[in-house]
Design a protein around this motif. Structure first.
Motif, PDB file in Angstrom:
ATOM      1  N   LYS A   1     -15.685  11.595  -1.777  1.00 15.97           N
ATOM      2  CA  LYS A   1     -15.671  10.264  -2.371  1.00 15.97           C
ATOM      3  C   LYS A   1     -15.114  10.385  -3.783  1.00 15.97           C
ATOM      4  O   LYS A   1     -15.725  11.015  -4.647  1.00 15.97           O
ATOM      5  CB  LYS A   1     -17.104   9.722  -2.401  1.00 15.97           C
ATOM      6  N   PRO A   2     -13.947   9.789  -4.042  1.00 16.34           N
ATOM      7  CA  PRO A   2     -13.338   9.969  -5.365  1.00 16.34           C
ATOM      8  C   PRO A   2     -14.182   9.336  -6.470  1.00 16.34           C
ATOM      9  O   PRO A   2     -14.730   8.253  -6.298  1.00 16.34           O
ATOM     10  CB  PRO A   2     -11.995   9.244  -5.242  1.00 16.34           C
TER      11      PRO A   2
ATOM     12  N   LYS B   1       0.812  -1.206   0.000  1.00 18.92           N
ATOM     13  CA  LYS B   1       0.000   0.000   0.000  1.00 18.92           C
ATOM     14  C   LYS B   1       0.855   1.271   0.000  1.00 18.92           C
ATOM     15  O   LYS B   1       0.504   2.268  -0.623  1.00 18.92           O
ATOM     16  CB  LYS B   1      -0.918  -0.024   1.224  1.00 18.92           C
ATOM     17  N   SER B   2       1.999   1.185   0.692  1.00 19.27           N
ATOM     18  CA  SER B   2       2.813   2.402   0.775  1.00 19.27           C
ATOM     19  C   SER B   2       3.429   2.767  -0.568  1.00 19.27           C
ATOM     20  O   SER B   2       3.971   3.843  -0.746  1.00 19.27           O
ATOM     21  CB  SER B   2       3.892   2.242   1.834  1.00 19.27           C
ATOM     22  N   LEU B   3       3.367   1.839  -1.528  1.00 23.43           N
ATOM     23  CA  LEU B   3       3.875   2.164  -2.861  1.00 23.43           C
ATOM     24  C   LEU B   3       2.767   2.573  -3.824  1.00 23.43           C
ATOM     25  O   LEU B   3       2.949   2.596  -5.028  1.00 23.43           O
ATOM     26  CB  LEU B   3       4.651   0.983  -3.431  1.00 23.43           C
ATOM     27  N   GLN B   4       1.585   2.846  -3.251  1.00 20.87           N
ATOM     28  CA  GLN B   4       0.497   3.332  -4.097  1.00 20.87           C
ATOM     29  C   GLN B   4       0.143   4.755  -3.684  1.00 20.87           C
ATOM     30  O   GLN B   4       0.271   5.104  -2.506  1.00 20.87           O
ATOM     31  CB  GLN B   4      -0.735   2.455  -3.915  1.00 20.87           C
ATOM     32  N   ALA B   5      -0.295   5.532  -4.666  1.00 24.32           N
ATOM     33  CA  ALA B   5      -0.729   6.892  -4.331  1.00 24.32           C
ATOM     34  C   ALA B   5      -1.970   6.808  -3.449  1.00 24.32           C
ATOM     35  O   ALA B   5      -2.724   5.837  -3.501  1.00 24.32           O
ATOM     36  CB  ALA B   5      -1.040   7.670  -5.606  1.00 24.32           C
TER      37      ALA B   5
ATOM     38  N   ASN C   1      -3.923  12.054  -7.571  1.00 26.04           N
ATOM     39  CA  ASN C   1      -3.439  11.498  -8.838  1.00 26.04           C
ATOM     40  C   ASN C   1      -2.079  12.027  -9.245  1.00 26.04           C
ATOM     41  O   ASN C   1      -1.764  13.194  -9.044  1.00 26.04           O
ATOM     42  CB  ASN C   1      -4.424  11.852  -9.964  1.00 26.04           C
ATOM     43  N   ASP C   2      -1.285  11.129  -9.818  1.00 24.80           N
ATOM     44  CA  ASP C   2      -0.083  11.576 -10.506  1.00 24.80           C
ATOM     45  C   ASP C   2      -0.530  12.167 -11.840  1.00 24.80           C
ATOM     46  O   ASP C   2      -1.452  11.647 -12.471  1.00 24.80           O
ATOM     47  CB  ASP C   2       0.838  10.388 -10.777  1.00 24.80           C
ATOM     48  N   ILE C   3       0.113  13.218 -12.234  1.00 28.78           N
ATOM     49  CA  ILE C   3      -0.154  13.752 -13.577  1.00 28.78           C
ATOM     50  C   ILE C   3       1.058  13.371 -14.417  1.00 28.78           C
ATOM     51  O   ILE C   3       2.142  13.912 -14.241  1.00 28.78           O
ATOM     52  CB  ILE C   3      -0.393  15.267 -13.518  1.00 28.78           C
TER      53      ILE C   3
ATOM     54  N   TYR D   1     -11.959  14.530  -6.944  1.00 28.78           N
ATOM     55  CA  TYR D   1     -10.760  13.909  -6.372  1.00 28.78           C
ATOM     56  C   TYR D   1     -10.467  14.509  -5.009  1.00 28.78           C
ATOM     57  O   TYR D   1     -11.099  15.472  -4.594  1.00 28.78           O
ATOM     58  CB  TYR D   1      -9.578  14.120  -7.329  1.00 28.78           C
ATOM     59  N   ARG D   2      -9.496  13.904  -4.315  1.00 31.93           N
ATOM     60  CA  ARG D   2      -9.155  14.424  -2.985  1.00 31.93           C
ATOM     61  C   ARG D   2      -8.039  15.461  -3.071  1.00 31.93           C
ATOM     62  O   ARG D   2      -7.969  16.354  -2.257  1.00 31.93           O
ATOM     63  CB  ARG D   2      -8.794  13.259  -2.064  1.00 31.93           C
ATOM     64  N   GLN D   3      -7.146  15.275  -4.024  1.00 33.44           N
ATOM     65  CA  GLN D   3      -6.284  16.398  -4.404  1.00 33.44           C
ATOM     66  C   GLN D   3      -6.696  16.793  -5.806  1.00 33.44           C
ATOM     67  O   GLN D   3      -6.656  15.981  -6.727  1.00 33.44           O
ATOM     68  CB  GLN D   3      -4.802  16.015  -4.384  1.00 33.44           C
TER      69      GLN D   3
END
Ligand code: ATP
Ligand code: MG
Length: 429
Positions: free
Chosen positions: A117-118, A3-7, A12-14, A123-125
């Motif tokens: 809720k995404p 999990k720590s290797l997931q965003a 989101n990564d852009i 989104y959350r960010q």
């Protein structure tokens, strides 16, 4: 994957494939705002929690449910900004930017954070581009904000994809009077309200107007309307705005139920909405907040602004296939070098060319490789020319210049003439 290797969900990564469209949006917006005399302001992402609690207001979704709040190492409660207006007002006050009735026209962009809720378009960010104007009380500036967003839609090719909704919330006294009337009407029908609306009846009754619940909406058909409670000054202000929009030919729909989710708005509120993105249809929202600066303890200062959701605009451009093709332009040239001496010369030559040719997009092959493999990479890069530098070329201080996009002949060009050759190529593109 651990999990720590997931965003984090909703953040989101852009990725490189998407950043050109983000840059396109940001530069289009910045150029447009330059043309109207607005200045950029850059604000921190973290603020004291109290700023948002007081500014946005208890009883709003943002403050009650959506803030990312934590204690820092000094036990101070901080919050990741859920929107830009409160921080902007804080900065304007802190630095005295609105003192003496100075007009300030500001814009900003950056990430915002809300625990929602995404889903698509939520989104959350997420990112907003926002504008705030201080010390301009008249409807002329409300109109300017709408006019410049309309121009942005035109530049982006979105003019037919969005529509403008408009309302006036009146003065705070008018709103209070209306609130009482609405509450009295809904109290009599309390049992038929959905649960959220029952709760809102005490916390933030105006928000019930934009409830998505069908039964609640049906109940509202006979409810008192805000426009009947408008004070005279607000009515005039609203007429002034409409007259200006009419004058420049911007169409709008009056939406008497448009109330916006944040507490600080009064008089003008507006939203640009699209029907192309499903439920998340608002791409830009704003309004007037003449009371906010005073609420923060500053001298009463008129304010008006808007924020647009960058992710939703990106989605809209992609959905409508309006992303310009030339956003990630191909390199002009790609240098292939063979042997260590040629590699060193290539590096030196490339840096000299970059000095002399502004705007040059030049790639230098990395990691060596055979003639065939370097040539393949040059072709794949989309470059117009491969510049070939081997032992022979090195000895006679030339490069072999091979056109990759048409079937012109390969020719030798002297190093000293290369800058001129590439400058012509940059100019053509
Ligand atoms: P919504 O009704 O969609 O929740 P809002 O009223 O909460 O929007 P504002 O606070 O007015 O939104 O923010 C302005 C704009 O920022 C919105 O119109 C939207 O385009 C964008 N936006 C707001 N929240 C999000 C989010 N969680 N994810 C992506 N974009 C958002
Ligand atoms: Mg929201």
């Amino acid at each position: 994957m651990s999990k720590s290797l997931q965003a984090i969900r909703g953040m989101n990564d852009i990725l490189p494939g998407q950043t050109p469209i983000w840059r396109y949006l940001e530069t289009t917006f910045a150029q447009l705002l330059d043309g109207y005399g607005y200045s950029e302001i850059r604000l921190p992402i973290l603020e004291f929690t109290d700023l948002f609690a007081r500014g946005i207001g208890e009883g709003t979704d943002v403050v009650d449910k959506e803030m990312y709040t934590f204690l820092d190492r000094n036990e101070e409660s901080l919050t990741l900004r859920p929107e830009g207006t409160a921080g902007c007002v804080r900065a304007v006050l802190e630095h005295g930017l609105s003192g003496g009735g100075q007009v300030q026209k500001l814009w900003y962009t950056g990430p915002m954070f809300r625990y929602e809720k995404p889903q698509k378009g939520r989104y959350r960010q997420f990112h907003q581009i926002g504008v705030e104007v201080f010390n301009q009380p008249g409807p002329d500036i409300d109109a300017e904000l709408i006019v410049l967003t309309a121009r942005l839609w035109k530049r982006l090719g979105l003019a037919d994809a969005v529509t403008l909704q408009l309302n006036s919330l009146g003065s705070s006294e008018a709103r209070a009077e209306y609130r009482d009337a609405l509450v009295a009407y809904l109290r009599e029908r309390f049992d038929q309200l959905d649960e959220d609306s029952q709760r809102r009846l005490t916390t933030n009754p105006l928000r019930i107007l934009d409830s998505k619940n069908a039964q609640t909406q049906a109940l509202l058909v006979g409810a008192p309307t805000l426009s009947d409670y408008l004070d005279e000054a607000s009515r005039e202000h609203f007429e002034g705005l409409k007259a200006r929009l009419d004058a420049v030919g911007i169409a709008y729909q009056i939406n008497p139920k448009l109330v916006r989710g944040l507490d600080y708005y009064g008089r003008t509120v507006f939203e640009w909405v699209t029907d192309k993105l499903g439920a998340q249809g608002t791409v830009c929202a704003g309004g007037r907040y003449d009371g906010l600066v005073g609420q923060f303890g500053g001298k009463p200062t008129p304010g008006v602004g808007f924020a647009m959701g960058v992710e939703r605009l990106v989605l809209l451009l992609e959905t409508l296939a309006l992303v310009p093709e030339a956003l990630s332009p191909a390199p002009h040239a790609y240098i292939c070098a063979f042997g260590e001496a040629a590699e060193l010369a290539a590096l030196e030559l490339a840096e000299r060319l970059r000095d002399r040719v502004p705007g040059l997009r030049l790639l230098v092959n990395g990691g060596g490789g055979s003639f065939k493999s370097q040539f393949k990479k040059a072709d794949k890069s989309g470059a117009r020319f491969a510049l070939i530098l081997g032992e022979d070329e090195l000895a006679s201080r030339v490069v072999g210049c091979k056109p990759l996009r048409d079937d012109g002949e390969q020719q030798n060009i002297a190093w000293d003439a290369l800058a001129e050759h590439l400058a012509a190529c940059v100019e053509q593109a």
